[in-house]
Write an enzyme that holds these catalytic residues in place. Structure first.
Site, PDB file in Angstrom:
ATOM      1  CG  ASP A  63      64.687  19.660  -2.125  1.00  0.00           C
ATOM      2  OD1 ASP A  63      63.872  18.560  -1.965  1.00  0.00           O
ATOM      3  OD2 ASP A  63      65.680  19.755  -1.382  1.00  0.00           O
ATOM      4  CE  LYS A  69      68.477  18.040   1.000  1.00  0.00           C
ATOM      5  NZ  LYS A  69      67.451  18.821   0.987  1.00  0.00           N
TER       6      LYS A  69
HETATM    7  N1  LIG Z   1      58.418  21.268   1.171  1.00  0.00           N
HETATM    8  C1  LIG Z   1      59.470  20.622   0.854  1.00  0.00           C
HETATM    9  O1  LIG Z   1      59.340  19.453   0.077  1.00  0.00           O
HETATM   10  C2  LIG Z   1      60.725  20.997   1.492  1.00  0.00           C
HETATM   11  C3  LIG Z   1      61.969  20.375   0.836  1.00  0.00           C
HETATM   12  C4  LIG Z   1      63.056  20.911   1.341  1.00  0.00           C
HETATM   13  C5  LIG Z   1      62.927  21.704   2.683  1.00  0.00           C
HETATM   14  N2  LIG Z   1      62.015  22.061   3.175  1.00  0.00           N
HETATM   15  C6  LIG Z   1      61.800  22.913   4.290  1.00  0.00           C
HETATM   16  O2  LIG Z   1      62.549  23.959   4.054  1.00  0.00           O
HETATM   17  C7  LIG Z   1      62.945  24.648   5.077  1.00  0.00           C
HETATM   18  C8  LIG Z   1      64.530  24.974   4.962  1.00  0.00           C
HETATM   19  O3  LIG Z   1      65.331  23.985   4.898  1.00  0.00           O
HETATM   20  P1  LIG Z   1      66.752  24.165   4.544  1.00  0.00           P
HETATM   21  O4  LIG Z   1      67.364  22.613   3.997  1.00  0.00           O
HETATM   22  O5  LIG Z   1      66.887  25.152   3.207  1.00  0.00           O
HETATM   23  O6  LIG Z   1      67.320  24.524   5.754  1.00  0.00           O
HETATM   24  P2  LIG Z   1      68.832  25.457   5.737  1.00  0.00           P
HETATM   25  O7  LIG Z   1      69.712  24.997   4.680  1.00  0.00           O
HETATM   26  O8  LIG Z   1      69.165  25.185   7.223  1.00  0.00           O
HETATM   27  O9  LIG Z   1      68.490  26.835   5.754  1.00  0.00           O
HETATM   28  C9  LIG Z   1      67.344  27.693   6.802  1.00  0.00           C
HETATM   29  C10 LIG Z   1      67.268  29.041   5.831  1.00  0.00           C
HETATM   30  O10 LIG Z   1      66.259  29.741   6.989  1.00  0.00           O
HETATM   31  C11 LIG Z   1      66.961  30.882   7.530  1.00  0.00           C
HETATM   32  N3  LIG Z   1      66.480  31.092   8.902  1.00  0.00           N
HETATM   33  C12 LIG Z   1      66.233  29.800   9.782  1.00  0.00           C
HETATM   34  N4  LIG Z   1      65.599  30.419  10.971  1.00  0.00           N
HETATM   35  C13 LIG Z   1      65.567  31.845  10.682  1.00  0.00           C
HETATM   36  C14 LIG Z   1      65.266  32.973  11.591  1.00  0.00           C
HETATM   37  N5  LIG Z   1      64.795  32.812  12.815  1.00  0.00           N
HETATM   38  N6  LIG Z   1      65.386  34.233  11.118  1.00  0.00           N
HETATM   39  C15 LIG Z   1      65.621  34.398   9.583  1.00  0.00           C
HETATM   40  N7  LIG Z   1      66.142  33.493   8.915  1.00  0.00           N
HETATM   41  C16 LIG Z   1      66.212  32.065   9.380  1.00  0.00           C
HETATM   42  C17 LIG Z   1      68.013  30.688   7.404  1.00  0.00           C
HETATM   43  O11 LIG Z   1      68.982  32.011   7.263  1.00  0.00           O
HETATM   44  P3  LIG Z   1      70.437  32.181   7.642  1.00  0.00           P
HETATM   45  O12 LIG Z   1      71.337  31.825   6.289  1.00  0.00           O
HETATM   46  O13 LIG Z   1      70.751  33.445   7.969  1.00  0.00           O
HETATM   47  O14 LIG Z   1      70.942  31.094   8.794  1.00  0.00           O
HETATM   48  C18 LIG Z   1      68.397  29.932   6.027  1.00  0.00           C
HETATM   49  O15 LIG Z   1      68.098  31.007   5.089  1.00  0.00           O
HETATM   50  C19 LIG Z   1      62.895  23.686   6.299  1.00  0.00           C
HETATM   51  O16 LIG Z   1      61.715  23.995   7.239  1.00  0.00           O
HETATM   52  C20 LIG Z   1      62.537  22.143   5.492  1.00  0.00           C
HETATM   53  O17 LIG Z   1      61.620  21.419   6.187  1.00  0.00           O
HETATM   54  C21 LIG Z   1      60.819  21.717   2.544  1.00  0.00           C
END
Ligand SMILES: NC(=O)c1ccc[n+]([C@@H]2O[C@H](COP(=O)([O-])OP(=O)(O)OC[C@H]3O[C@@H](n4cnc5c(N)ncnc54)[C@H](OP(=O)(O)O)[C@@H]3O)[C@@H](O)[C@H]2O)c1
Length: 286
Positions: A107, A71
């Site tokens: 998004d 991305k």
């Molecule tokens: N509904 C939709 O259309 C849609 C669209 C896009 C994404 N999503 C969902 O959004 C979620 C995040 O995606 P992303 O692309 O943003 O992922 P990402 O860039 O990997 O970010 C993950 C986030 O979650 C936090 N995190 C993960 N595990 C954690 C834990 N055990 N304790 C505390 N914080 C934790 C991370 O914190 P740190 O920075 O501290 O690591 C970071 O802030 C996913 O589940 C994805 O499927 C949904």
């Protein structure tokens, strides 16, 4: 008139990508609208994005979705960015305009639409976002651009959270604040909209929820989750117990897919059809 055997092509590049469900709803939408388009779910390894983008242009694909890990890197290969994508610094949708590649990030826009479907607007509101990854960045920036007066970021990794707060302060008019994600962290009572934008609770870890003080959620808050494959996450269940209005992540997924569809085809997306096939896909139909 001679028959055309060539389909227009769109798709997604990512790695991992095998379990990405976007193609299911896009193909259903093409069928519904009698459009001869195909959505290809393509595995593009890290390091191969440049070749993939050249291929996409050579194949005259109408557009492409980008997912992990492409991305941000894709920005190098684009000719133009939407204002929001420029601020967010990440693109999940590319539109091929006669060989010129335009980058958008749908998004956050999909998220805002899912709020609006519930009669909620971020304008004038105080928004608290848990997380600072890709989804959180898009949501926080779009909420700020849509008129949120304050955006609070709660994140485990401090540097990432503070960087997002600086971005909001520098590039939007919203007030912004960082709170470290410590165990049992309180949600500020001024919060109007609370969002879980972390991956906590994503299938198969459905029994997990962000470790916040759920007793600080009140009935005047709207509480949203980005997790799309479980409409009743533990996070939303706890918020519901406290009387909050809850919004699951399915609407965000469908709405961002609908925006992609419309940008690629110029045709209004059949949102109900897209939502139904995704529910079927996730076995969510009652
Ligand atoms: N509904 C939709 O259309 C849609 C669209 C896009 C994404 N999503 C969902 O959004 C979620 C995040 O995606 P992303 O692309 O943003 O992922 P990402 O860039 O990997 O970010 C993950 C986030 O979650 C936090 N995190 C993960 N595990 C954690 C834990 N055990 N304790 C505390 N914080 C934790 C991370 O914190 P740190 O920075 O501290 O690591 C970071 O802030 C996913 O589940 C994805 O499927 C949904």
């Amino acid at each position: 008139m001679s028959k055309c055997y060539r389909s227009e092509l769109v798709g997604a590049f990512g790695c991992p990508i095998d379990e990405n469900p976007t193609g299911v709803m896009e193909e259903a939408a093409f069928r519904e609208k009698n459009l001869d388009y195909r959505y290809l779910t393509v595995k593009v390894n890290p390091g191969d994005l440049q070749a993939a983008m050249e291929g996409m242009k050579a194949f005259q694909m109408k557009g492409i979705n980008l997912t992990i890990p492409h991305k941000v890197e894709v920005l190098k290969y684009l000719d133009e960015l939407s204002p929001a994508a420029e601020i967010i610094g990440a693109v999940n949708t590319v539109i091929n305009r006669e060989g010129r590649l335009y980058g958008e990030n749908t998004d956050g826009k999909g998220f805002i639409q899912s709020l609006e479907e519930e009669g909620i607007s971020p304008s004038g509101k105080r928004v608290t976002v848990i997380g600072a990854g890709g989804a959180a960045r898009a949501i926080a920036v779009e909420c700020a651009l849509a008129g949120a007066v304050k955006v609070t970021i709660i994140n485990r990794e401090e540097e990432r959270g503070k960087e997002l707060v600086d971005l909001l302060k520098n590039k939007t008019r919203a007030e912004a604040q960082f709170i470290p994600f410590l165990s049992g962290v309180d949600i500020a009572q001024e919060t109007d909209i609370l969002v879980n934008a972390t991956s906590i609770g994503l299938y198969p870890d459905c029994d997990q929820k962000p470790d916040i003080n759920y007793d600080t959620i009140t009935s005047r808050m709207a509480v949203a989750d980005v997790i799309f494959n479980d409409p009743n996450t533990q996070f939303l269940a706890e918020a519901k117990k406290r009387g909050a209005k809850v919004i699951n992540g399915l609407g965000m997924l469908v709405n961002q897919g609908a925006l992609n569809f419309e940008m690629w085809t110029g045709v209004k997306a059949p949102v109900d059809v897209m939502k139904r096939v995704l529910k079927e896909e996730f076995n969510l139909l009652g």
